[in-house]
Design a protein around this motif. Structure first.
Motif, PDB file in Angstrom:
ATOM      1  N   VAL A 173     -38.838  14.014  50.648  1.00  0.00           N
ATOM      2  CA  VAL A 173     -38.585  14.174  51.939  1.00  0.00           C
ATOM      3  C   VAL A 173     -38.748  15.630  51.929  1.00  0.00           C
ATOM      4  O   VAL A 173     -38.065  16.418  51.264  1.00  0.00           O
ATOM      5  N   LEU A 216     -42.028  12.312  55.405  1.00  0.00           N
ATOM      6  CA  LEU A 216     -41.608  11.461  54.567  1.00  0.00           C
ATOM      7  C   LEU A 216     -42.836  10.765  53.641  1.00  0.00           C
ATOM      8  O   LEU A 216     -43.571  10.304  53.995  1.00  0.00           O
ATOM      9  N   ALA A 263     -30.233  13.838  54.069  1.00  0.00           N
ATOM     10  CA  ALA A 263     -31.457  13.279  53.168  1.00  0.00           C
ATOM     11  C   ALA A 263     -30.879  13.096  51.703  1.00  0.00           C
ATOM     12  O   ALA A 263     -31.431  12.225  50.885  1.00  0.00           O
ATOM     13  N   THR A 319     -39.631   8.661  46.565  1.00  0.00           N
ATOM     14  CA  THR A 319     -39.588   9.208  47.800  1.00  0.00           C
ATOM     15  C   THR A 319     -39.476  10.628  47.970  1.00  0.00           C
ATOM     16  O   THR A 319     -38.510  11.196  47.030  1.00  0.00           O
ATOM     17  N   TRP A 353     -36.895   5.168  50.848  1.00  0.00           N
ATOM     18  CA  TRP A 353     -36.238   5.280  52.076  1.00  0.00           C
ATOM     19  C   TRP A 353     -36.050   3.894  52.795  1.00  0.00           C
ATOM     20  O   TRP A 353     -37.257   3.196  52.986  1.00  0.00           O
ATOM     21  N   LEU A 406     -33.637   9.672  59.411  1.00  0.00           N
ATOM     22  CA  LEU A 406     -34.751  10.475  59.764  1.00  0.00           C
ATOM     23  C   LEU A 406     -34.649  10.941  61.165  1.00  0.00           C
ATOM     24  O   LEU A 406     -34.909  12.236  61.385  1.00  0.00           O
TER      25      LEU A 406
END
Length: 616
Positions: A605, A597, A535, A603, A572, A585
């Motif tokens: 995660v 997400l 990530a 973004t 992403w 992912l």
């Protein structure tokens, strides 16, 4: 021959109209006439002199009754002779006159001017030599000596340009130049100790007591009125510079030994624990380049109790360093579970009674409970710790104070104080060299320290302590040691910026240690770190700087779980946009229990994984 007649100056007695009554031998010799008596003085002068007498000198003598060193010309057998005429009218009306040769006077004045110029030049050379010697004596290392020599060469010594060469055995290497590109290396070995010409330059050997230390190559000035370089002065400067390089080399070796000793005394390896971070800076007093008495230490008093200490032993040199080493060791030896800061300082009072050099040392000591953030601290005459707690204003911790070690009077007792740290709080401990100056009060120094610390409080720990130290010492010439220690209590949450690939490697290590400290089995820790790393890599690729990592533990339906959050300001990239990419992912989903997400202005995660290993 009477003294009057033998005088080297021309002597005359004149009637009021200028007729000569008496004349000595010098007048007869200069005019080439024995029949001077009865002749008017103007008739013995050149045409211009006779006119000048009739129109100016005669009337002026009649009015002023004297003439002082007036230049006229006598007519003689070898031509005109310039003389200086001085005349006084006596009480009887007779004029008493004296003539002196202007040629002799001019020669005397030229000699006087030359003597004065020589004296002034000698004085200037002496000043140049004294100034150069003083500059060489102030230089602390070989490079500084050669720099001082170059500055003196194009300054007080009067060279147009100069290049310095450092010697290593028989080999020479360019050190630096002033007002020119470095000159070529001298041709052949430099054997003589005296300056010598080398084309349009002068080479000045810099001989130490046993070997050649370097060479100064100077170029004389060629502008109008420039004084030539004085070889005697350059010879003396070369000898002084060689000895200065000897001293500088010995000083550099001594400083290296001192620095190695200081480094060994301050070699601190903090314990590894995800619940805290620590950074420190030590700067010796660069004016003397010798060991001092400042020190710091970080160690575990008990499982989960971190001790941090900064101290300052009075004085400099090996004695202070030895006392510092003993005091630092005593702190470690006397700090025990349940002792506490106040009792530790009391025990150190008894210790310094046996170590005289450690008397009046100052000390700031604190114990941090890593599980709860409870801080217990005490200061023995030392500057107060500075608390940096998130959005709150920085605050000096003035409680728990008492006198320096060994100075507790009567039956007084050491005191301590307690502070609850919020997660992420930072504690700064330092010695007074960081903020104390002769031109300002301690209150002003502490106020400045607080302000600068507030400005760097959000920077990564190492960067913060380095920036703080550099800014606080920007106005200082290095008269005192400086020791700065910055510790951060992370608490139950791991949070840090990840700005580049180097930060990524450190973040993976921090996360691994943090997971293991919270009971994650090795396999789980490895998978969570791998998922978080994927990530973070994606965030760095699509967002760049501004990525942050956060990890915390929360209770879940099947036991405690770790929640890892990666936040960035980018977007992403989905798999459809690039068949070769966007698989992050999928990889993450295979390693954790849940992945979410969230896309918006940036973004986020969120990864969740049970701390226990999943059933196969």
């Amino acid at each position: 021959m009477t003294g009057w007649d033998a005088s080297p100056s021309g002597l005359l007695v004149l009637d009021p109209d200028g007729t000569v009554r008496q004349a000595n031998g010098a007048v007869r010799r200069w005019t080439g006439r024995d029949d001077v008596v009865g002749v008017r003085l103007p008739d013995l002068l050149s045409v211009g002199g006779r006119i000048y007498w009739e129109t100016h000198l005669g009337p002026l003598l009649h009015v002023e009754r004297r003439l002082d060193e007036v230049l006229v010309e006598l007519r003689g057998p070898d031509g005109r002779l310039p003389v200086l005429l001085t005349a006084v009218v006596g009480d009887d009306g007779a004029v008493h006159a004296a003539l002196s040769s202007a040629r002799e006077r001019a020669r005397f004045e030229r000699e006087l001017v030359a003597a004065r110029h020589a004296a002034e030049r000698s004085e200037a050379q002496l000043r140049a030599l004294q100034g150069t010697t003083a500059a060489l004596s102030r230089a602390l290392g070989p490079d500084a000596v050669l720099d001082a020599l170059l500055d003196a060469a194009v300054g007080a010594l009067g060279a147009a340009a100069a290049t310095a060469f450092a010697a290593d055995g028989d080999a020479l290497s360019v050190h630096g130049a002033r007002h020119e590109d470095p000159a070529p290396l001298p041709a052949g070995p430099v054997l003589s100790r005296a300056p010598r010409a080398d084309g349009d330059r002068v080479l000045v050997p810099l001989h130490g007591s046993a070997a050649l230390r370097g060479v100064l190559s100077v170029k004389p000035r060629d502008d109008a009125g420039a004084e030539p370089l004085d070889l005697d002065v350059l010879d003396a400067v070369g000898a002084q510079a060689g000895l200065a390089l000897d001293r500088a080399q010995l000083h550099a070796q001594t400083a290296s030994v001192a620095a190695e000793l200081q480094h060994s005394l301050l070699d601190v390896t903090p314990p590894s624990d995800a619940r805290f971070s620590v950074a420190a800076v030590y700067r010796p007093g660069v004016e003397a380049l010798e060991v001092g008495g400042d020190f710091y230490d970080v160690f575990l008093v008990d499982e989960g109790v971190l001790a941090v200490v900064v101290g300052d032993v009075v004085g400099r040199g090996l004695q202070a360093a030895s006392a510092m080493g003993q005091l630092r060791s005593a702190v470690r030896a006397l700090a025990a579970p349940g002792t506490g800061p106040a009792e530790l300082l009391s025990r150190l009072d008894r210790f310094v009674d046996q170590v005289e050099a450690a008397g009046m040392a100052t000390l700031a000591y604190a114990e941090l409970e890593l599980a709860t953030g409870v801080l217990r601290y005490a200061c023995a005459g030392h500057p107060p710790p500075l608390l940096l707690a998130g959005a709150a204003a920085p605050r000096l911790l003035w409680e728990g104070r008492s006198t320096p070690l060994g100075a507790l009077l009567g039956r007084g007792r050491r005191t301590e104080s307690v502070e609850q740290l919020p997660p992420g709080a930072r504690l700064l401990l330092c010695t007074d060299g960081l903020f104390e100056r002769r031109d300002r009060s301690l209150d002003e120094g502490l106020e400045l320290l607080t302000g600068v610390a507030a400005e760097v409080a959000t920077a990564p720990l190492g960067e913060a302590v380095r920036s703080l130290t550099s800014r606080m010492l920007a106005d200082e010439r290095g008269r005192d040691d400086v020791c700065v220690l910055l510790v951060q209590w992370v608490g139950g949450v791991l949070e840090r910026p990840v700005r580049d690939v180097d930060d990524l490697a450190v973040a993976r290590g921090d996360l691994s240690v943090w997971l293991r400290a919270r009971g994650a089995v090795p396999a789980v820790a490895e998978e969570v770190v791998l998922a978080a790393s994927e990530a973070l890599v994606n965030a760095l690729q699509h967002s760049g700087p501004g990525v942050r990592l956060r990890a915390e533990t929360t209770p879940g339906p099947e036991g405690d779980q770790v929640v890892v959050t990666v936040l960035d300001a980018g977007r992403w990239r989905p798999a459809a946009a690039d068949p070769e990419r966007g698989r992050g992912l999928q990889i993450i989903g295979a390693l954790v229990d849940d992945v979410v997400l969230e896309a918006g202005s940036g973004t986020t995660v969120v990864l969740r994984r049970r701390l226990e290993e999943r059933a196969s």
